[in-house]
Design a protein around this motif. Structure first.
Motif, PDB file in Angstrom:
ATOM      1  N   SER A   1      34.295  19.953-102.531  1.00 35.01           N
ATOM      2  CA  SER A   1      34.156  19.469-103.907  1.00 35.01           C
ATOM      3  C   SER A   1      35.515  19.348-104.573  1.00 35.01           C
ATOM      4  O   SER A   1      35.839  18.327-105.193  1.00 35.01           O
ATOM      5  CB  SER A   1      33.255  20.411-104.707  1.00 35.01           C
TER       6      SER A   1
ATOM      7  N   TYR B   1      27.047  17.879 -97.842  1.00 31.54           N
ATOM      8  CA  TYR B   1      26.893  19.311 -98.102  1.00 31.54           C
ATOM      9  C   TYR B   1      25.912  19.868 -97.080  1.00 31.54           C
ATOM     10  O   TYR B   1      24.706  19.656 -97.161  1.00 31.54           O
ATOM     11  CB  TYR B   1      26.393  19.531 -99.528  1.00 31.54           C
TER      12      TYR B   1
ATOM     13  N   LEU C   1      36.158  20.056-110.689  1.00 32.89           N
ATOM     14  CA  LEU C   1      35.357  18.839-110.556  1.00 32.89           C
ATOM     15  C   LEU C   1      35.408  18.073-111.877  1.00 32.89           C
ATOM     16  O   LEU C   1      34.368  17.726-112.436  1.00 32.89           O
ATOM     17  CB  LEU C   1      33.909  19.185-110.201  1.00 32.89           C
TER      18      LEU C   1
ATOM     19  N   ARG D   1      26.656  11.156-101.890  1.00 35.91           N
ATOM     20  CA  ARG D   1      26.445  12.510-101.383  1.00 35.91           C
ATOM     21  C   ARG D   1      25.182  12.570-100.545  1.00 35.91           C
ATOM     22  O   ARG D   1      24.156  11.964-100.892  1.00 35.91           O
ATOM     23  CB  ARG D   1      26.280  13.501-102.540  1.00 35.91           C
TER      24      ARG D   1
END
Length: 227
Positions: free
Chosen positions: A84, A99, A169, A179
């Motif tokens: 991230s 992820y 972030l 993502r």
């Protein structure tokens, strides 16, 4: 051909990807899998000053050194925090974030915020003789005796600072990076998984946390699908 950058999680080293890397390469992809500072062959660098920022710098250094672009950046477990912050720093170089049964933070959050059970590890480390070491808590869903024996050869203590430093972030460009979340369906006690935002893909593997060891072929197929 895609470029995959595989980032291991806490306690592990890059060797955890040994069963996945040849499969991705056989499919025609480029694969890089660094061992982060303080683990594996870099265990001599472990210490109380090693934290999340150290590991972010490790990955950013590799991206810069290799002049990588269009990277499929994969983070397992704790490394969800790492990828991230990396994407926040160089969003123009990242094509996709994956992820992998990972912590998925918001800006300013640390591991103890994303995964509250981490606070138990922090307390144990701070009150230990070393003041910073967190021993591996188990075998991460690996049950086959041969696999467990192999896994234990690559595990080392986790510096407590990794669980306390916050993620950055705050770069709006990060929001444009696609993502994918890969969830392992055998969930350990205390593992908290946040709801995935609308529009982000979720894939599943019917195994425990260290899926790169227990289901490498199936994981590889999902990584190719994500990339």
């Amino acid at each position: 051909m895609a470029t995959y950058l595989l980032v291991h999680g806490a306690w592990h080293s890059a060797r955890c990807w040994d069963r996945v890397i040849p499969l991705l390469e056989a499919a025609g992809h480029r694969v890089l899998a660094p061992t982060l500072t303080g683990y594996g062959g870099k265990i001599h660098l472990a210490g109380p000053d090693v934290g999340l920022d150290t590991h972010v710098a490790d990955v950013l250094g590799l991206i810069t050194e290799q002049d990588l672009t269009d990277v499929v950046l994969v983070g397992h477990s704790y490394a969800g925090l790492v990828i991230s912050s990396v994407a926040n720093a160089v969003p123009e170089r990242v094509a996709h974030l994956v992820y992998l049964d990972a912590m998925v933070p918001e800006h300013g959050e640390a591991a103890v915020d994303v995964m509250p059970v981490s606070q138990n590890f922090v307390d144990l480390a701070l009150n230990s003789d070393s003041g910073w070491r967190i021993p591996p808590p188990g075998t991460f869903g690996v049950t086959d005796p041969d696999d467990v024996a192999w896994l234990r050869t690559m595990l080392s203590d986790q510096p407590v600072r990794c669980l306390l430093e916050p993620v950055r972030l705050d770069n709006p460009a990060v929001k444009a990076i696609p993502r994918t979340h890969i969830h392992c369906t055998v969930v350990p006690e205390g593992f908290v998984r946040r709801a995935v935002p609308d529009g982000e893909r979720v894939l599943e593997l019917p195994t425990g946390h260290d899926c790169m060891i227990t289901m490498p072929r199936e994981l590889t197929e999902l990584l190719i699908k994500a990339g």
